[in-house]
Design a protein around this motif. Structure first.
Motif, PDB file in Angstrom:
ATOM      1  N   LYS A  97      -0.031   4.776 -21.969  1.00 41.06           N
ATOM      2  CA  LYS A  97      -1.297   4.698 -22.175  1.00 41.06           C
ATOM      3  C   LYS A  97      -1.557   2.777 -22.414  1.00 41.06           C
ATOM      4  O   LYS A  97      -0.610   2.131 -22.964  1.00 41.06           O
ATOM      5  CB  LYS A  97      -1.898   5.255 -23.283  1.00 41.06           C
ATOM      6  CG  LYS A  97      -3.317   4.770 -23.594  1.00 41.06           C
ATOM      7  CD  LYS A  97      -3.746   5.407 -25.036  1.00 41.06           C
ATOM      8  CE  LYS A  97      -5.081   5.054 -25.150  1.00 41.06           C
ATOM      9  NZ  LYS A  97      -5.731   5.581 -26.418  1.00 41.06           N
ATOM     10  N   GLY A  98      -2.399   2.446 -21.609  1.00 37.84           N
ATOM     11  CA  GLY A  98      -2.686   0.932 -21.538  1.00 37.84           C
ATOM     12  C   GLY A  98      -1.826   0.004 -20.400  1.00 37.84           C
ATOM     13  O   GLY A  98      -2.217  -1.041 -20.313  1.00 37.84           O
ATOM     14  N   GLU A  99      -0.832   0.557 -19.867  1.00 34.74           N
ATOM     15  CA  GLU A  99      -0.038  -0.023 -18.747  1.00 34.74           C
ATOM     16  C   GLU A  99      -1.003  -0.074 -17.551  1.00 34.74           C
ATOM     17  O   GLU A  99      -1.783   0.795 -17.476  1.00 34.74           O
ATOM     18  CB  GLU A  99       1.359   0.658 -18.369  1.00 34.74           C
ATOM     19  CG  GLU A  99       2.102   0.364 -19.679  1.00 34.74           C
ATOM     20  CD  GLU A  99       3.516   1.037 -19.306  1.00 34.74           C
ATOM     21  OE1 GLU A  99       3.963   0.579 -18.345  1.00 34.74           O
ATOM     22  OE2 GLU A  99       4.434   1.618 -20.223  1.00 34.74           O
ATOM     23  N   GLN A 100      -0.669  -0.972 -16.671  1.00 29.41           N
ATOM     24  CA  GLN A 100      -1.476  -1.032 -15.359  1.00 29.41           C
ATOM     25  C   GLN A 100      -0.752  -0.338 -14.257  1.00 29.41           C
ATOM     26  O   GLN A 100       0.634   0.074 -14.160  1.00 29.41           O
ATOM     27  CB  GLN A 100      -1.338  -2.587 -14.925  1.00 29.41           C
ATOM     28  CG  GLN A 100      -2.315  -3.378 -15.973  1.00 29.41           C
ATOM     29  CD  GLN A 100      -3.559  -3.101 -15.929  1.00 29.41           C
ATOM     30  OE1 GLN A 100      -4.427  -2.983 -14.789  1.00 29.41           O
ATOM     31  NE2 GLN A 100      -4.121  -2.661 -17.097  1.00 29.41           N
ATOM     32  N   LEU A 101      -1.507   0.364 -13.441  1.00 28.34           N
ATOM     33  CA  LEU A 101      -0.728   0.963 -12.312  1.00 28.34           C
ATOM     34  C   LEU A 101      -1.484   0.668 -11.192  1.00 28.34           C
ATOM     35  O   LEU A 101      -2.683   0.387 -10.828  1.00 28.34           O
ATOM     36  CB  LEU A 101      -1.377   2.675 -12.561  1.00 28.34           C
ATOM     37  CG  LEU A 101      -0.786   3.890 -11.783  1.00 28.34           C
ATOM     38  CD1 LEU A 101       0.772   3.726 -12.268  1.00 28.34           C
ATOM     39  CD2 LEU A 101      -1.463   5.040 -11.870  1.00 28.34           C
ATOM     40  N   ASP A 102      -0.541   0.378 -10.314  1.00 27.37           N
ATOM     41  CA  ASP A 102      -0.704  -0.303  -8.629  1.00 27.37           C
ATOM     42  C   ASP A 102      -1.440   1.099  -7.982  1.00 27.37           C
ATOM     43  O   ASP A 102      -0.466   1.975  -7.697  1.00 27.37           O
ATOM     44  CB  ASP A 102       0.357  -0.850  -8.351  1.00 27.37           C
ATOM     45  CG  ASP A 102      -0.108  -1.708  -6.952  1.00 27.37           C
ATOM     46  OD1 ASP A 102      -1.067  -1.215  -5.983  1.00 27.37           O
ATOM     47  OD2 ASP A 102       0.584  -2.561  -6.751  1.00 27.37           O
ATOM     48  N   VAL A 103      -2.640   1.308  -7.627  1.00 24.42           N
ATOM     49  CA  VAL A 103      -3.016   2.352  -6.645  1.00 24.42           C
ATOM     50  C   VAL A 103      -3.774   2.033  -5.532  1.00 24.42           C
ATOM     51  O   VAL A 103      -4.690   1.455  -5.535  1.00 24.42           O
ATOM     52  CB  VAL A 103      -3.929   3.322  -7.780  1.00 24.42           C
ATOM     53  CG1 VAL A 103      -4.388   4.776  -7.066  1.00 24.42           C
ATOM     54  CG2 VAL A 103      -3.471   3.494  -9.245  1.00 24.42           C
ATOM     55  N   LEU A 104      -3.467   2.979  -4.411  1.00 19.90           N
ATOM     56  CA  LEU A 104      -4.020   2.768  -3.245  1.00 19.90           C
ATOM     57  C   LEU A 104      -4.844   4.192  -2.821  1.00 19.90           C
ATOM     58  O   LEU A 104      -4.107   5.302  -3.017  1.00 19.90           O
ATOM     59  CB  LEU A 104      -3.144   2.638  -2.270  1.00 19.90           C
ATOM     60  CG  LEU A 104      -3.601   2.295  -0.696  1.00 19.90           C
ATOM     61  CD1 LEU A 104      -4.450   1.189  -0.620  1.00 19.90           C
ATOM     62  CD2 LEU A 104      -2.229   2.150   0.216  1.00 19.90           C
ATOM     63  N   GLY A 105      -6.010   4.169  -2.774  1.00 18.54           N
ATOM     64  CA  GLY A 105      -6.745   5.385  -2.620  1.00 18.54           C
ATOM     65  C   GLY A 105      -8.357   5.378  -2.584  1.00 18.54           C
ATOM     66  O   GLY A 105      -8.905   4.116  -2.813  1.00 18.54           O
ATOM     67  N   PRO A 106      -8.982   6.318  -2.301  1.00 18.58           N
ATOM     68  CA  PRO A 106      -8.475   7.652  -1.622  1.00 18.58           C
ATOM     69  C   PRO A 106      -8.107   7.701  -0.457  1.00 18.58           C
ATOM     70  O   PRO A 106      -8.578   7.009   0.549  1.00 18.58           O
ATOM     71  CB  PRO A 106      -9.707   8.613  -2.104  1.00 18.58           C
ATOM     72  CG  PRO A 106     -10.982   7.730  -1.870  1.00 18.58           C
ATOM     73  CD  PRO A 106     -10.373   6.456  -2.429  1.00 18.58           C
TER      74      PRO A 106
END
Ligand code: FES
Length: 262
Positions: free
Chosen positions: A85-94
């Motif tokens: 929790k609190g960490e960053q996530l590199d996301v591509l979408g939808p």
């Protein structure tokens, strides 16, 4: 399609090797359709280099939350399971083309197994919100099936389950038989997500009973956006064989069109 760093809100183990990841991504939550996926970088470093695709499990459009249910199967998902929790996530979408849920007026049948249940949950919620009568057949390992059953029932979905080894013939026979029985009662449309074997078997049943059937198929992916051509799948379109990209033209296809090579 959006690419951004989103905040992880939780990442919890819900069964043996099954995790539920929740992150804040308002643009994705607002636009995502059932059956679409996100492409996630599981590590900040270079290894593993490639992103991993995950079906969108649920979204909360009002709060901007997106949920992904994933199974730890290798280095990428093992690293993802360590995120807190609190960490960053590199996301591509939808990304991708989802289910045509609008084609259903009255009743739908869903069939899924293992982690394949993930892409059906969002669909079930969408259909139930529109007052569609939904039944589901869930198969796979005991714990996964039980979790799926609990979640689907909470939406008011009628659920039947088959627990067992998905590679065993008796399991596959039982799934196909339940599917045949349910389709025989009459539904507008069926939707499936699971192993190629299950989808091929059920596609055959749906064709025999002339019920429209959409399937979300699994294929290894690299870019996720139609650039690398590594996710091609043989499709029959208007009687002719052609190749389509699972990441861009799918992952949802009409089961009639897929050439099942199992
Ligand atoms: Fe690159 Fe589909 S994953 S084209």
């Amino acid at each position: 399609m959006f690419l951004f760093e989103s905040e992880i809100l939780s990442n919890v183990r819900v069964a043996d090797d099954l995790y539920l990841l929740t992150f804040r991504a308002p643009e994705i939550a607002l636009r995502a359709q059932p059956g679409q996926f996100v492409h996630v970088r599981c590590n900040k470093g270079e290894h593993p280099f490639l992103r991993r695709p995950f079906s969108i499990y649920l979204v909360e459009r009002e709060t901007g939350m997106v949920k992904v249910l994933y199974k730890t199967v290798g280095i990428g998902t093992a690293l993802l399971a360590e995120k807190r929790k609190g960490e960053q996530l590199d996301v591509l979408g939808p990304l991708g083309k989802g289910f045509n849920s609008k084609a259903v007026q009255k009743s739908a049948l869903l069939i899924g197994e293992g982690a394949g249940l993930a892409s059906l949950m969002f669909l079930a919620e969408d259909l139930r919100k529109r007052g569609v009568e939904v039944s589901a057949i869930l198969g796979g390992q005991r714990e996964t099936v039980h979790i799926g059953k609990r979640y689907f029932k909470a939406l008011g979905v009628k659920v039947e389950t088959v627990e067992g080894d998905t590679k065993k013939e008796e399991y596959q026979r039982e799934m196909a038989e339940l599917f045949r029985e349910a389709l025989g009662k009459g539904v507008d449309r069926a939707f499936g997500c699971g192993s190629n074997h299950l989808l091929a078997l059920t596609a055959h049943v749906a064709r025999m009973l002339k019920i429209p059937y959409e399937v979300s198929i699994y294929q290894n992916m690299a870019c996720g956006v139609g650039a690398c051509l590594c996710c091609v799948r043989k499709i029959r379109e208007e009687g002719k064989l052609t190749y389509k990209l699972v990441c861009k033209d799918g992952p949802v296809f009409n089961a009639e069109e897929v050439v099942w090579e199992v």
